[in-house]
Design a protein around this motif. Structure first.
Motif, PDB file in Angstrom:
ATOM      1  N   ASN A  20     -49.360  22.949 -36.691  1.00 55.05           N
ATOM      2  CA  ASN A  20     -50.040  22.281 -37.809  1.00 55.05           C
ATOM      3  C   ASN A  20     -49.032  21.828 -38.852  1.00 55.05           C
ATOM      4  O   ASN A  20     -49.117  20.720 -39.379  1.00 55.05           O
ATOM      5  N   ALA A  23     -47.080  18.798 -37.622  1.00 49.92           N
ATOM      6  CA  ALA A  23     -47.856  17.568 -37.757  1.00 49.92           C
ATOM      7  C   ALA A  23     -47.886  17.084 -39.198  1.00 49.92           C
ATOM      8  O   ALA A  23     -47.816  15.880 -39.460  1.00 49.92           O
ATOM      9  N   ASP A  24     -47.974  18.010 -40.161  1.00 52.32           N
ATOM     10  CA  ASP A  24     -48.000  17.629 -41.570  1.00 52.32           C
ATOM     11  C   ASP A  24     -46.705  16.950 -42.008  1.00 52.32           C
ATOM     12  O   ASP A  24     -46.695  16.201 -42.990  1.00 52.32           O
ATOM     13  N   SER A  28     -47.266   9.643 -38.015  1.00 54.55           N
ATOM     14  CA  SER A  28     -48.008   9.227 -36.817  1.00 54.55           C
ATOM     15  C   SER A  28     -48.461  10.397 -35.958  1.00 54.55           C
ATOM     16  O   SER A  28     -48.905  10.196 -34.833  1.00 54.55           O
ATOM     17  N   MET A  29     -48.355  11.637 -36.461  1.00 51.86           N
ATOM     18  CA  MET A  29     -48.809  12.794 -35.696  1.00 51.86           C
ATOM     19  C   MET A  29     -49.868  13.549 -36.489  1.00 51.86           C
ATOM     20  O   MET A  29     -49.722  13.766 -37.689  1.00 51.86           O
ATOM     21  N   TYR A  30     -50.945  13.926 -35.797  1.00 53.72           N
ATOM     22  CA  TYR A  30     -52.034  14.680 -36.434  1.00 53.72           C
ATOM     23  C   TYR A  30     -52.519  15.739 -35.459  1.00 53.72           C
ATOM     24  O   TYR A  30     -52.617  15.502 -34.262  1.00 53.72           O
ATOM     25  N   LEU A  31     -52.786  16.925 -35.959  1.00 54.52           N
ATOM     26  CA  LEU A  31     -53.328  17.997 -35.124  1.00 54.52           C
ATOM     27  C   LEU A  31     -54.747  18.301 -35.594  1.00 54.52           C
ATOM     28  O   LEU A  31     -54.961  18.730 -36.728  1.00 54.52           O
ATOM     29  N   SER A  32     -55.709  18.071 -34.710  1.00 54.36           N
ATOM     30  CA  SER A  32     -57.117  18.277 -35.035  1.00 54.36           C
ATOM     31  C   SER A  32     -57.566  19.658 -34.570  1.00 54.36           C
ATOM     32  O   SER A  32     -57.296  20.065 -33.445  1.00 54.36           O
ATOM     33  N   GLN A  44     -58.028  22.712 -30.394  1.00 54.39           N
ATOM     34  CA  GLN A  44     -56.950  21.923 -30.965  1.00 54.39           C
ATOM     35  C   GLN A  44     -56.598  20.725 -30.077  1.00 54.39           C
ATOM     36  O   GLN A  44     -56.585  20.820 -28.855  1.00 54.39           O
ATOM     37  N   ILE A  46     -53.665  17.385 -30.140  1.00 55.43           N
ATOM     38  CA  ILE A  46     -52.570  16.672 -30.786  1.00 55.43           C
ATOM     39  C   ILE A  46     -52.809  15.180 -30.639  1.00 55.43           C
ATOM     40  O   ILE A  46     -53.065  14.691 -29.540  1.00 55.43           O
ATOM     41  N   GLY A  50     -52.623   7.706 -33.342  1.00 45.75           N
ATOM     42  CA  GLY A  50     -54.059   7.477 -33.337  1.00 45.75           C
ATOM     43  C   GLY A  50     -54.737   7.591 -31.999  1.00 45.75           C
ATOM     44  O   GLY A  50     -55.933   7.319 -31.891  1.00 45.75           O
ATOM     45  N   THR A  52     -56.574   9.457 -29.645  1.00 45.86           N
ATOM     46  CA  THR A  52     -57.349  10.692 -29.584  1.00 45.86           C
ATOM     47  C   THR A  52     -57.824  10.936 -28.159  1.00 45.86           C
ATOM     48  O   THR A  52     -58.357  10.020 -27.523  1.00 45.86           O
TER      49      THR A  52
END
Length: 512
Positions: A20, A23-24, A28-32, A44, A46, A50, A52
């Motif tokens: 997490n 990603a922060d 261009s990277m996000y962890l849901s 989780q 990655i 964009g 998904t």
């Protein structure tokens, strides 16, 4: 290619302790951590650029996680410390990293142990009773020949919300304990052997989830049955988020001990709301630099096991005082007197892989790499639920199997400010759905084979030390899959699904 890399100093400065945090700190990277009715570490995903994942975490994701180049099952690691650096590679990484790197790859590179005996202990405290405790020890068993490094981590935090429907747990509570060991042997000047092992356990409370009440619905989502959706600006929740899951004898008899869909795991059981996980990762490799030629030969093998279970309150509110209209007294052993929706879901990720490669060394204008890889993986969810009307099973009869054989190459030329590279991977994916039976053996229900060539070309100009201009073109592929719920339906239902929506049992590979 586009890479975000952070060394150990940057990781410490930014207080990065998990994915997490990575990603922060990565564009261009996000962890849901959220999905349909879920907001915890069991869900989780990655997301890079964009992209998904369109399927559940039990299927192939778009981004894979690696430790020292070895793949990690399920794609997530909690608690690994002593990192030399973290690399986030964006865009298809099929040529060098292989399967399930459709949108990119995350490579965690661990520190090698030194000769001197030393170690460290660090503790961090925060709000919500948060504690992050790490410790490490390294040294030489045989100076310059055999070195070791051992590190561990214990993490705990209370959730942000009290739970009106629970005993003592809070919503969002998390706990992890991990231990990793590195052994590096150098029997000769040109030969290095490395073994890395990681084990960790997670024990989380229920996720911080709430829902809107039906009187707050203000529009029809197309079903023609009156208000069933919220259109426009969302207001505040009128219902307090809560979880009142009960692991009592009724739940055990109807769900846990139900012979119709036996449990995947017998070694641990989630007995309260939340998630419980046991996971292990081991990889070993060797590198041999040929003494009489500018060539390096390396081999890498890995094994993973990631098992976890979740016990969830699906209605997301305290319903202990809401009467169950299905309760008659005579069915007291089948349903509860109060209305509640609970689920017990198990997840299994097991895999192993082996790779052999040879590469040029030195500073010659021409460089090359050639290698082969084989991966075999099993994954499945096993979902059972207890509703006000009684027991219900949603999945659990199918195990997903994937076998991948691939060969890859890389060719480069560099002179002055100009650099050109061309690499690719030829990949054969064999996928199958295996039906579980009561003895937990399997038989093949569906199978398919896909063959793909995945190339990448890049051109780089470095007119100065501080400026790099590059252009790249690459092709990525997500292996095919099966529509498991449709595969078990009747032919009439399959025909109707295809006619109305185009849905088919076989899902072709996605290409990028």
């Amino acid at each position: 290619i586009a890479i975000t890399a952070m060394d150990s100093a940057a990781l410490e400065k930014r207080n990065i302790v998990n994915l997490n945090d990575v990603a922060d700190s990565t564009p261009s990277m996000y962890l849901s951590n959220s999905g349909s009715g879920r907001a915890d570490r069991s869900n989780q995903q990655i997301i890079i650029r964009g992209m998904t994942p369109s399927t559940s975490p039990t299927a192939n994701g778009n981004v894979s996680v690696f430790i020292n180049g070895a793949p990690v099952t399920g794609g997530f690691v909690e608690g690994i410390g002593d990192l030399a650096r973290v690399e986030v590679l964006k865009g298809p990484q099929s040529a060098y990293f292989g399967r399930a790197t459709f949108a990119g790859a995350v490579n965690l590179v661990t520190k090698d142990p030194g000769n001197e005996l030393g170690g460290s202990v660090e503790a961090q405290f925060g709000s919500n009773n948060s504690l992050n405790l790490t410790a490490s020890l390294e040294g030489a068993l045989i100076p310059d020949k055999l070195m070791f490094r051992v590190s561990g981590r214990h993490f705990y935090t209370d959730g942000d919300f009290d739970n009106p429907g629970g005993a003592s747990e809070t919503l969002g509570q998390q706990k992890s304990t991990s231990l990793n060991v590195t052994l590096v042997a150098k029997p000769t000047e040109n030969l290095t052997l490395r073994v890395f092992g990681l084990g960790w356990q997670d024990d989380d409370g229920p996720g911080p989830l709430g829902k809107f009440a039906s009187p707050e619905y203000n529009c029809d989502a197309g079903l023609g049955k009156g208000p069933n959706y919220i259109c426009g600006k969302l207001g505040k929740l009128s219902l307090k988020p809560a979880s009142n899951v009960v692991m009592d004898s009724l739940f055990r008899d109807q769900v846990i001990n139900n012979p119709n869909v036996p449990l995947l795991f017998d070694d641990f059981l989630q007995t309260r709301a939340g998630m419980k996980r046991q996971a292990y990762h081991v990889h070993g490799g060797l590198t041999w630099d040929m003494p009489n030629a500018p060539i390096s030969i390396s081999a890498l093998g890995s094994w993973n096991q990631n098992h976890y279970a979740t016990l969830n309150d699906l209605d997301l509110e305290d319903t202990v005082n809401v009467p169950n209209p299905n309760f008659t007294g005579s069915n007291a052993g089948l349903v509860r007197p109060f209305s509640n929706h609970e689920s017990y879901v198990e997840y299994m990720f097991d895999d192993w892989s082996a790779e052999l490669r040879a590469a040029s060394t030195g500073n010659a204008p021409f460089s090359w790499t050639i290698g082969a890889n084989y991966t075999e993986a099993l994954s499945t969810p096993n979902a059972n639920a207890l509703y006000p009307a009684g027991y219900r099973v949603s999945t659990g009869a199918v195990i997903n199997q994937a076998k991948t054989l691939s060969g890859f190459f890389g060719f480069g030329y560099k002179t002055g400010i100009f650099n050109f590279s061309f690499d690719g991977r030829y990949q054969i994916d064999e996928i199958a759905s295996l039906g579980r039976v009561y003895t937990k053996s399997t038989h093949t229900i569906l199978e398919a084979k896909y063959k793909n060539f995945l190339p990448r070309v890049s051109v780089t100009l470095e007119p100065s030390r501080d400026l790099t201009v590059y252009s790249s073109w690459s092709k990525g592929m997500n292996p095919g899959a099966f529509n498991a719920s449709l595969s078990t339906a009747s032919q009439a239902v399959q025909d109707a699904a295809y006619e109305q929506t185009g849905a088919q049992i076989g899902v072709k590979p996605e290409k990028l």
